[in-house]
Design a protein around this motif. Structure first.
Motif, short mmCIF file in Angstrom:
data_model
loop_
_atom_site.label_atom_id
_atom_site.label_comp_id
_atom_site.label_asym_id
_atom_site.label_seq_id
_atom_site.Cartn_x
_atom_site.Cartn_y
_atom_site.Cartn_z
N PRO A 16 28.20 15.84 8.54
CA PRO A 16 26.82 15.99 8.06
C PRO A 16 26.28 14.69 7.45
O PRO A 16 27.04 13.85 6.97
N ILE A 17 24.96 14.58 7.48
CA ILE A 17 24.28 13.40 6.92
C ILE A 17 23.74 13.75 5.53
O ILE A 17 23.00 14.72 5.36
N VAL A 18 24.14 12.94 4.54
CA VAL A 18 23.60 13.07 3.19
C VAL A 18 22.31 12.25 3.14
O VAL A 18 22.34 11.03 3.35
N GLU A 24 10.62 13.97 8.10
CA GLU A 24 11.39 13.96 9.36
C GLU A 24 12.86 13.62 9.10
O GLU A 24 13.77 14.29 9.61
N ALA A 25 13.07 12.59 8.27
CA ALA A 25 14.46 12.17 7.97
C ALA A 25 15.18 13.27 7.18
O ALA A 25 16.35 13.58 7.44
N PHE A 26 14.47 13.86 6.21
CA PHE A 26 15.03 14.95 5.40
C PHE A 26 15.50 16.09 6.32
O PHE A 26 16.63 16.57 6.22
N LEU A 27 14.62 16.51 7.23
CA LEU A 27 14.94 17.64 8.11
C LEU A 27 16.02 17.30 9.12
O LEU A 27 16.87 18.13 9.44
N THR A 28 16.01 16.05 9.61
CA THR A 28 17.08 15.60 10.52
C THR A 28 18.44 15.74 9.83
O THR A 28 19.39 16.30 10.39
N ALA A 29 18.51 15.24 8.59
CA ALA A 29 19.76 15.32 7.82
C ALA A 29 20.09 16.78 7.51
O ALA A 29 21.24 17.22 7.68
N VAL A 34 24.06 18.64 0.00
CA VAL A 34 23.88 17.87 -1.23
C VAL A 34 23.18 16.58 -0.82
O VAL A 34 23.69 15.83 0.02
N PHE A 35 22.01 16.34 -1.39
CA PHE A 35 21.27 15.11 -1.15
C PHE A 35 21.21 14.28 -2.44
O PHE A 35 21.54 14.79 -3.51
N HIS A 36 20.79 13.03 -2.31
CA HIS A 36 20.73 12.12 -3.47
C HIS A 36 19.29 11.72 -3.76
O HIS A 36 18.52 11.46 -2.83
N TYR A 76 10.84 20.24 0.91
CA TYR A 76 10.22 20.73 2.15
C TYR A 76 10.58 22.19 2.44
O TYR A 76 10.88 22.57 3.58
N GLY A 77 10.58 22.99 1.37
CA GLY A 77 10.81 24.43 1.53
C GLY A 77 12.26 24.82 1.78
O GLY A 77 12.56 25.99 2.01
N LYS A 78 13.17 23.84 1.73
CA LYS A 78 14.59 24.12 1.99
C LYS A 78 15.36 24.17 0.67
O LYS A 78 14.96 23.55 -0.31
#
Length: 295
Positions: free
Chosen positions: A208-210, A227-232, A241-243, A272-274
């Motif tokens: 997975p991509i953080v 776009e990058a958020f949703l791709t990851a 888990v994001f930073h 983004y609603g996630k």
């Protein structure tokens, strides 16, 4: 703070407890290790894991259910097996106790870890990453991306796609447990890897991509933040888990380096609603989280 994300956390150091000498970063220089050896390393490691338990309990008491563990729990860890330490029974018991706590624990080993490297660089990376995974094993944590061990791809060695291919090939050298925990993060320099670049690694390995918001702002490639958020986000098999951090240059010191993280938090991430968990990489650690919570 409410509804901003499922769990929020910070990294490695608790400033509130550090004043009472509670720390997980006790270490020593090579000369001391040569002189005092495994017995002293064992003594420091036991104190580090005992203090980690104290920090974890403090976090839970204060409503913080996500924490990044320091990669320095075991001084000179590459020089011995954890199980060979004289204090191993007490260390293991403490790690098991931590593993029973209702908190999500993650790790982010240092930048010298280069899975796309070769020779001794790769050999050292394998040793270091396996040691981090062993800590989670000793805690009794099921191998999964819930307890991520997060790294960067590292340099491009003059050829991005060849490096990403080598990274994916070397991933197969890792133990099954480590493979189940590994994640990869986008970079803050435009010569390095965007979220879009990392998709090929995910497609070959399932890593997975953080998503690091601040890094994306400095190195967006062709994607918007959403776009990058949703791709990851779509690469994850558990809640991601994001930073997140703010720019020191923009908020605190115009002379700071572009990549420098701010001490405090000034903005909140758009998720983004996630539902995602977020490690806040601010210099004021838990104090910044508490300040944000109370604002």
């Amino acid at each position: 703070m409410n509804g901003m994300s499922h769990a929020v956390g910070y990294a490695c150091i608790n400033l509130s407890l550090q004043a009472s000498k509670i720390t997980t970063n006790r270490g020593m220089v090579r000369k001391t290790f040569t002189q005092r050896g495994i017995a002293y390393a064992s003594e420091l490691a036991l104190k580090n894991v005992q203090d980690l338990l104290t920090i974890v309990d403090w976090n839970l008491k204060n409503g913080i259910r996500l924490f990044r563990i320091s990669s320095d729990l075991f001084p000179w860890a590459s020089e011995y097996r954890i199980a060979s330490l004289p204090d191993f029974p007490a260390i293991r018991a403490t790690l098991e106790e931590i593993g029973r706590r209702p908190i999500r624990l993650t790790m982010h080993p240092g930048p010298f870890n280069k899975l796309a490297g070769e020779g001794s660089v790769l050999a050292n990376t394998l040793v270091d990453l396996e040691y981090q995974s062993e800590i989670f094993d000793l805690m009794g944590l099921t191998p999964s991306h819930w307890n991520k061990i997060n790294i960067h791809v590292g340099g491009t060695y003059g050829d991005k796609s060849a490096t990403l291919t080598r990274f994916a090939q070397n991933f197969q050298l890792l133990s099954e447990n480590l493979r189940a925990r590994l994640t990869v993060e986008n970079d803050d320099r435009q010569s390095l890897y965007t979220v879009a670049d990392l998709v090929s690694v995910y497609e070959r390995t399932g890593i997975p991509i953080v998503f690091d918001y601040f890094h994306h702002s400095l190195n967006p490639g062709h994607q918007t933040e959403e776009e990058a958020f949703l791709t990851a986000y779509n690469t994850w098999d558990v809640r991601p888990v994001f930073h997140y951090s703010d720019s020191r240059q923009q908020h605190e010191d115009p002379k700071a380096r572009q990549e420098a993280h701010a001490d405090w938090l000034y903005t909140v991430p758009n998720t983004y609603g996630k539902e995602v968990d977020i490690v806040y990489e601010c210099k004021m650690k838990e104090l910044a989280l508490i300040k944000l919570k109370n604002s």
